[in-house]
Design a protein around this motif. Structure first.
Motif, PDB file in Angstrom:
ATOM      1  N   THR A  60       0.809  -1.222   0.000  1.00 12.65           N
ATOM      2  CA  THR A  60       0.000   0.000   0.000  1.00 12.65           C
ATOM      3  C   THR A  60       0.842   1.272   0.000  1.00 12.65           C
ATOM      4  O   THR A  60       0.305   2.361   0.209  1.00 12.65           O
ATOM      5  CB  THR A  60      -0.917   0.023   1.244  1.00 12.65           C
ATOM      6  OG1 THR A  60      -0.106  -0.006   2.434  1.00 12.65           O
ATOM      7  CG2 THR A  60      -1.879  -1.153   1.247  1.00 12.65           C
TER       8      THR A  60
ATOM      9  N   LYS B 221      -3.783   5.272  -2.548  1.00 10.96           N
ATOM     10  CA  LYS B 221      -4.194   3.872  -2.654  1.00 10.96           C
ATOM     11  C   LYS B 221      -5.579   3.630  -2.059  1.00 10.96           C
ATOM     12  O   LYS B 221      -6.090   2.507  -2.116  1.00 10.96           O
ATOM     13  CB  LYS B 221      -3.182   2.979  -1.926  1.00 10.96           C
ATOM     14  CG  LYS B 221      -1.801   2.925  -2.571  1.00 10.96           C
ATOM     15  CD  LYS B 221      -1.814   2.074  -3.818  1.00 10.96           C
ATOM     16  CE  LYS B 221      -0.418   1.875  -4.369  1.00 10.96           C
ATOM     17  NZ  LYS B 221      -0.412   0.979  -5.553  1.00 10.96           N
TER      18      LYS B 221
ATOM     19  N   TYR C 169      -7.762   0.204   1.245  1.00 11.09           N
ATOM     20  CA  TYR C 169      -6.691   0.465   0.287  1.00 11.09           C
ATOM     21  C   TYR C 169      -6.603  -0.688  -0.709  1.00 11.09           C
ATOM     22  O   TYR C 169      -6.975  -1.824  -0.406  1.00 11.09           O
ATOM     23  CB  TYR C 169      -5.339   0.579   0.997  1.00 11.09           C
ATOM     24  CG  TYR C 169      -5.273   1.640   2.071  1.00 11.09           C
ATOM     25  CD1 TYR C 169      -4.647   2.859   1.829  1.00 11.09           C
ATOM     26  CD2 TYR C 169      -5.806   1.409   3.338  1.00 11.09           C
ATOM     27  CE1 TYR C 169      -4.565   3.830   2.822  1.00 11.09           C
ATOM     28  CE2 TYR C 169      -5.736   2.381   4.333  1.00 11.09           C
ATOM     29  CZ  TYR C 169      -5.118   3.592   4.071  1.00 11.09           C
ATOM     30  OH  TYR C 169      -5.045   4.551   5.052  1.00 11.09           O
TER      31      TYR C 169
END
Length: 359
Positions: free
Chosen positions: A30, A37, A48
């Protein structure tokens, strides 16, 4: 009735330790929880997306749901989600890939539903009625499984059915998600009855649940009926007026009873919905919203009626295509004969009988 205390759930969680993931791997996927994200926010926190690498060199796009206690949900919901999605598996339930419980972080890792949640597509002008019906059928099958799982004596009450908790994969297959508020009860009773604090999302909550604090599987059916009307109307079940949020459900029910569905159907769908498909769909959606729980259908009935609505739509579209190549009166007679056979009941799908009429 089955209740899980926190310590009991934590003990059971050891059984699923094989799903445990390292925090560093999640941070890497991430970009250290970069806001770029983020693909969604909910009652749990931020969600995410990221690519998870495997030891064999493969990589998979997944979704990471990161617990933020400021959003109101916490450790019990985190544990409940892991237990539920590990025990109850179905093609129309979101798949749990893993979880992380490390350094104060609590993260759930799911299969990636690249088309997001249903609520984002309600007003889409490219999502056809046929596609909408298939999405509703998928979601109904997922909920039917929770209410009547074949391999266990325990049924699951979701308690937070809404369009934002129905996720869509790259092929527009629908998957029910967010099991953190669910309850488990015995399946060998006509009605699962639990007394509980009211949880869920305003607009979707069964009014009887709010009034009596009693929870049954029919409470989920009511919520699903709201979703069906959202799909038909192309909008969420509430709107902001005069400084406050107002539910549209009673207005939708009124339009149905007064045979004024054309006033609420999403404009881009009006010219494409087969009348028989609309009638079958709206009938079962309205039944889900009945005040009396005894008058609400089982999810197995909901699935059946939605499949009939889809069949009507497919027949209509196929006949329209045929009509471009043959004499119109012939197409009309063919279309009407098929619909008549549907209403009377006939065999299809390898011998399955569709019941006649609507309850």
């Amino acid at each position: 009735m089955v209740r899980f205390g926190l310590t009991v759930m934590e003990a059971l969680l050891e059984e699923y330790n094989y799903l445990n993931m390292q925090l560093e791997a999640i941070k890497s996927a991430t970009c250290n929880f970069d806001d770029r994200k983020v693909i969604g926010k909910g009652g749990f926190g931020k969600v995410y997306e990221g690519i998870l690498s495997h030891s064999k060199g493969n990589a998979t796009m997944v979704a990471f749901k990161r617990l933020d206690r400021n959003y109101g949900q916490g450790v019990p919901e985190f544990l409940k989600e892991i237990l539920m999605l590990s025990r109850y598996k179905h093609e129309n339930l979101i798949t749990l890939v893993g979880f992380c419980d490390e350094n104060g972080e609590k993260i759930l890792v799911y299969e990636h539903a690249s088309n997001g949640s249903l609520d984002r597509h309600l007003s889409s002008t490219t999502l056809t009625w046929r596609q909408r019906l298939k999405i509703c059928i998928d979601a109904a099958k997922g909920l039917r499984y929770l209410h009547d799982p074949k391999e266990t004596q325990q049924r699951v009450l979701h308690r937070d059915i809404k369009s934002s908790n129905i996720l869509l994969d790259e092929n527009w297959n629908a998957k029910v998600s967010d099991m953190g508020l669910s309850k488990i009860g015995p399946a060998n009773q006509m009605h699962t009855f639990l007394v509980s604090n009211v949880v869920g999302t305003p607009g979707y909550i069964d009014p009887l649940y709010m009034d009596t604090y009693s929870l049954t599987k029919e409470s989920d059916v009511y919520s699903f009926g709201v979703v069906l009307f959202e799909v038909l109307c192309g909008k969420l079940c509430f709107e902001y007026n005069n400084g406050r949020w107002q539910s549209l459900v009673q207005f939708w029910k009124k339009c149905y009873k007064q045979k004024k569905l054309t006033e609420i159907i999403f404009e881009d769908l009006k010219q494409h919905i087969d009348p028989s498909s609309l009638e079958t769909f709206s009938d079962i959606a309205f039944q889900c919203l009945q005040k009396s729980r005894e008058r609400r259908p089982k999810m197995s009935n909901v699935v059946e009626k939605l499949e009939i609505a889809l069949l009507f739509q497919e027949i209509s579209e196929d006949c329209e295509e045929i009509g471009k190549r043959v004499v119109p009166p012939l197409v009309y007679r063919y279309n009407e004969e098929l619909k008549m056979r549907l209403s009377e009941g006939f065999l299809f799908n390898g011998g399955k009988t569709i019941s006649n009429g609507l309850p």
